[in-house]
Design a protein around this motif. Structure first.
Motif, mmCIF file in Angstrom:
data_model
loop_
_atom_site.group_PDB
_atom_site.id
_atom_site.type_symbol
_atom_site.label_atom_id
_atom_site.label_comp_id
_atom_site.label_asym_id
_atom_site.label_seq_id
_atom_site.Cartn_x
_atom_site.Cartn_y
_atom_site.Cartn_z
ATOM 1 N N GLY A 243 23.763 -38.524 -32.905
ATOM 2 C CA GLY A 243 24.778 -39.201 -32.118
ATOM 3 C C GLY A 243 24.762 -40.698 -32.346
ATOM 4 N N ALA A 244 23.568 -41.277 -32.402
ATOM 5 C CA ALA A 244 23.439 -42.716 -32.649
ATOM 6 C C ALA A 244 23.924 -43.076 -34.055
ATOM 7 C CB ALA A 244 21.991 -43.149 -32.458
ATOM 8 N N VAL A 245 23.621 -42.223 -35.028
ATOM 9 C CA VAL A 245 24.067 -42.479 -36.403
ATOM 10 C C VAL A 245 25.595 -42.428 -36.481
ATOM 11 C CG1 VAL A 245 24.028 -41.624 -38.780
ATOM 12 C CG2 VAL A 245 21.919 -41.630 -37.432
ATOM 13 N N LEU A 246 26.198 -41.408 -35.895
ATOM 14 C CA LEU A 246 27.660 -41.285 -35.912
ATOM 15 C C LEU A 246 28.320 -42.460 -35.194
ATOM 16 C CD1 LEU A 246 28.093 -37.466 -35.157
ATOM 17 C CD2 LEU A 246 28.224 -38.607 -37.371
ATOM 18 N N ALA A 247 27.710 -42.878 -34.077
ATOM 19 C CA ALA A 247 28.276 -43.986 -33.306
ATOM 20 C C ALA A 247 28.252 -45.292 -34.078
ATOM 21 C CB ALA A 247 27.511 -44.139 -31.986
ATOM 22 N N SER A 248 27.368 -45.388 -35.082
ATOM 23 C CA SER A 248 27.283 -46.616 -35.878
ATOM 24 C C SER A 248 28.370 -46.683 -36.954
ATOM 25 C CB SER A 248 25.902 -46.709 -36.541
ATOM 26 O OG SER A 248 25.766 -45.738 -37.581
ATOM 27 N N MET A 249 29.139 -45.596 -37.132
ATOM 28 C CA MET A 249 30.195 -45.562 -38.151
ATOM 29 C C MET A 249 31.530 -45.944 -37.512
ATOM 30 S SD MET A 249 29.040 -42.062 -40.131
ATOM 31 C CE MET A 249 30.272 -42.275 -41.425
ATOM 32 N N ARG A 250 32.155 -47.003 -38.012
ATOM 33 C CA ARG A 250 33.371 -47.538 -37.398
ATOM 34 C C ARG A 250 34.518 -46.539 -37.387
ATOM 35 N NH1 ARG A 250 34.024 -53.681 -39.762
ATOM 36 N NH2 ARG A 250 32.240 -54.624 -38.675
ATOM 37 N N SER A 251 34.574 -45.679 -38.392
ATOM 38 C CA SER A 251 35.726 -44.787 -38.503
ATOM 39 C C SER A 251 35.575 -43.510 -37.675
ATOM 40 C CB SER A 251 35.966 -44.417 -39.972
ATOM 41 O OG SER A 251 34.768 -43.942 -40.554
ATOM 42 N N ILE A 252 34.454 -43.375 -36.963
ATOM 43 C CA ILE A 252 34.243 -42.216 -36.093
ATOM 44 C C ILE A 252 34.002 -42.703 -34.672
ATOM 45 C CG2 ILE A 252 32.757 -40.242 -35.562
ATOM 46 C CD1 ILE A 252 32.104 -39.982 -38.478
ATOM 47 N N SER A 253 34.773 -42.177 -33.741
ATOM 48 C CA SER A 253 34.529 -42.443 -32.326
ATOM 49 C C SER A 253 33.688 -41.292 -31.787
ATOM 50 C CB SER A 253 35.854 -42.530 -31.563
ATOM 51 O OG SER A 253 35.611 -42.650 -30.175
ATOM 52 N N THR A 254 32.494 -41.606 -31.319
ATOM 53 C CA THR A 254 31.540 -40.563 -30.936
ATOM 54 C C THR A 254 31.304 -40.571 -29.436
ATOM 55 O OG1 THR A 254 30.422 -40.847 -33.067
ATOM 56 C CG2 THR A 254 29.232 -39.645 -31.354
ATOM 57 N N ARG A 255 31.336 -39.389 -28.856
ATOM 58 C CA ARG A 255 31.013 -39.209 -27.439
ATOM 59 C C ARG A 255 29.866 -38.195 -27.352
ATOM 60 N NH1 ARG A 255 33.274 -40.508 -22.745
ATOM 61 N NH2 ARG A 255 35.082 -41.398 -23.834
ATOM 62 N N LEU A 256 28.880 -38.489 -26.503
ATOM 63 C CA LEU A 256 27.739 -37.588 -26.341
ATOM 64 C C LEU A 256 27.651 -37.152 -24.883
ATOM 65 C CD1 LEU A 256 24.337 -37.683 -28.042
ATOM 66 C CD2 LEU A 256 24.398 -37.423 -25.573
ATOM 67 N N VAL A 257 27.707 -35.833 -24.691
ATOM 68 C CA VAL A 257 27.700 -35.239 -23.359
ATOM 69 C C VAL A 257 26.545 -34.248 -23.280
ATOM 70 C CG1 VAL A 257 28.995 -33.809 -21.723
ATOM 71 C CG2 VAL A 257 30.197 -35.476 -23.160
ATOM 72 N N VAL A 258 25.718 -34.355 -22.240
ATOM 73 C CA VAL A 258 24.651 -33.373 -22.024
ATOM 74 C C VAL A 258 24.939 -32.623 -20.730
ATOM 75 C CG1 VAL A 258 22.927 -34.728 -23.273
ATOM 76 C CG2 VAL A 258 23.157 -35.021 -20.800
ATOM 77 N N PHE A 259 24.439 -31.396 -20.670
ATOM 78 C CA PHE A 259 24.747 -30.601 -19.482
ATOM 79 C C PHE A 259 23.665 -29.568 -19.196
ATOM 80 C CE2 PHE A 259 26.341 -28.098 -23.010
ATOM 81 C CZ PHE A 259 26.061 -26.786 -22.668
ATOM 82 N N ASP A 260 23.549 -29.218 -17.927
ATOM 83 C CA ASP A 260 22.877 -27.997 -17.477
ATOM 84 C C ASP A 260 23.869 -27.348 -16.529
ATOM 85 O OD1 ASP A 260 22.453 -29.785 -15.292
ATOM 86 O OD2 ASP A 260 20.420 -30.178 -15.964
#
Length: 392
Positions: A243-260
């Motif tokens: 997630g951190a790697v993807l978020a560092s790429m300008r052309s990708i908007s990354t959202r990270l959601v965790v759940f139980d």
């Protein structure tokens, strides 16, 4: 009189086999090796015996007696011993066994204990499960342990992930009427070979193939939806790093959601995967439907969105609603990926009925190693079949 000749090499090989069997069997009278240990071998046997020897209630007659003592210093000494006698991969296995067999999880709350362990993904998972019970005196040490593992993973995975996904993003933006400096000449020549003119020794390109103009705008939206139940610990660690790697790429908007049974959006912490990990709460139930409902509400460009669900699919919510949401997202143009695990732990336990139901919707659910994940994401971005491992 005939004297039987014995090959010294064969004798040495036999003695080595007996020595190994003696270490495995633990010196029980019935082990049949007749092999005595001394020096380094005896010390190695002692470290094995502390973990794998006879426990209370087991038959007597073994030299070993399981137990590392009740104090963190004695455990720290044992951890130092196993690093002396065994390679790192074996040390990590023995550490996990010690936590499981001898109930050492609570000792990981001691700073001196944490400083002695061999840090790996599994240890991080254990620390995260103990996060809420961790005393303030231990938290900084625990963060340092987690930081080391995360940094090592990021160094190993980041470069290849960025390179693979950058290529996929460029290919997904390919156009048929490119400007001159955007022409992909290799693909253009391959597409026009039938127009080769031998007398001029050249190809006349009737169809140009090229890349879209390079843009700083976001090309793809990626939503990582991660099950944080206890069995998914290693997957949570790897997903946070990716997630951190993807978020560092300008052309990708990354959202990270965790759940139980609840849903937590950790997108604003993606610049530091350690913060993400300490924002999770491993354990508890599972409500995949609720998590997907939240992810669905965040989608603004379905045709340019990839949703990655990482879960063993043991649903505690509404099964039919979960499947309807997946079908609705796919129908709107979303690329939906279902990973049963994101780890190197081998075949995971998972809900086979739910996996089959997703497959019927055109979404195969499969376990994915960290090394394969960039290829999976590249295929999803390019809207081509996913590289599902054999046997899945």
């Amino acid at each position: 009189m005939t004297t039987e000749w014995t090959d010294p090499g064969e004798t040495e090989s036999r003695q080595e086999r007996l020595r190994r069997w003696r270490l495995v069997l633990g010196g029980e009278e019935a082990d049949g090796t007749g092999c005595a240990l001394s020096g380094r071998d005896a010390a190695m046997d002692g470290t094995l015996g502390a973990l794998y020897g006879r426990r209370d209630g087991a038959p007597k007659g073994r030299e070993r007696s399981a137990g590392l003592g009740a104090s963190a210093p004695s455990v720290a000494r044992w951890l130092g011993d196993i690093r002396t006698y065994f390679p790192s991969s074996v040390v990590q296995v023995m550490q996990r066994d010690a936590i499981d067999r001898l109930g050492l999880a609570t000792l990981l709350l001691e700073p001196e204990m944490l400083e002695a362990v061999e840090a790996d993904v599994h240890l991080v998972g254990t620390l995260l499960s103990l996060n809420k019970a961790m005393p303030e005196t231990t938290k900084e040490t625990a963060r340092a342990v987690v930081r080391k593992v995360v940094d090592d993973l990021e160094k190993r995975l980041a470069t290849r992930t960025r390179a693979t996904l950058t290529g996929a993003l460029d290919r997904s933006a390919r156009v048929t009427r490119p400007r001159h400096h955007d022409i992909d000449w290799n693909r253009t020549i391959a597409a026009n070979l039938k127009h080769y003119l031998p007398e001029h020794r050249t190809v006349v390109p009737e169809r140009l193939v090229g890349y879209g103009r390079v843009s700083r705008s976001v090309k793809k939206e990626v939503i990582l939806c991660i099950d944080q139940s206890g069995s998914m610990a290693a997957s949570v660690v790897h997903a946070s790093v990716f997630g951190a790697v993807l978020a560092s790429m300008r052309s990708i908007s990354t959202r990270l959601v965790v759940f139980d049974t609840a849903v937590v959006d950790l997108t604003d912490q993606l610049d530091d995967p350690v913060d993400v990990l300490f924002g999770t709460q491993l354990g508890g139930g599972t409500d995949i439907n609720r998590a997907l409902a939240y992810c669905q509400s965040q989608i603004t460009r379905p045709a340019e969105t990839v949703v990655v669900l990482i879960s063993d699919l043991y649903e505690g919510g509404i099964r039919n609603e979960m499947l309807k949401r997946v079908a609705a997202m796919k129908a709107s143009g979303v690329q939906f990926v279902a990973l049963l695990a994101l780890s190197d732990e081998g075949a995971p336990a998972y809900d086979q009925e739910h996996a089959a139901a997703l497959a019927a919707l055109g979404t195969p659910a499969f376990a994915c190693t960290p090394d394969l994940f960039p290829e999976v994401m590249a295929a999803a971005i390019e809207k081509r079949p996913l590289p599902v491992p054999d046997g899945e």
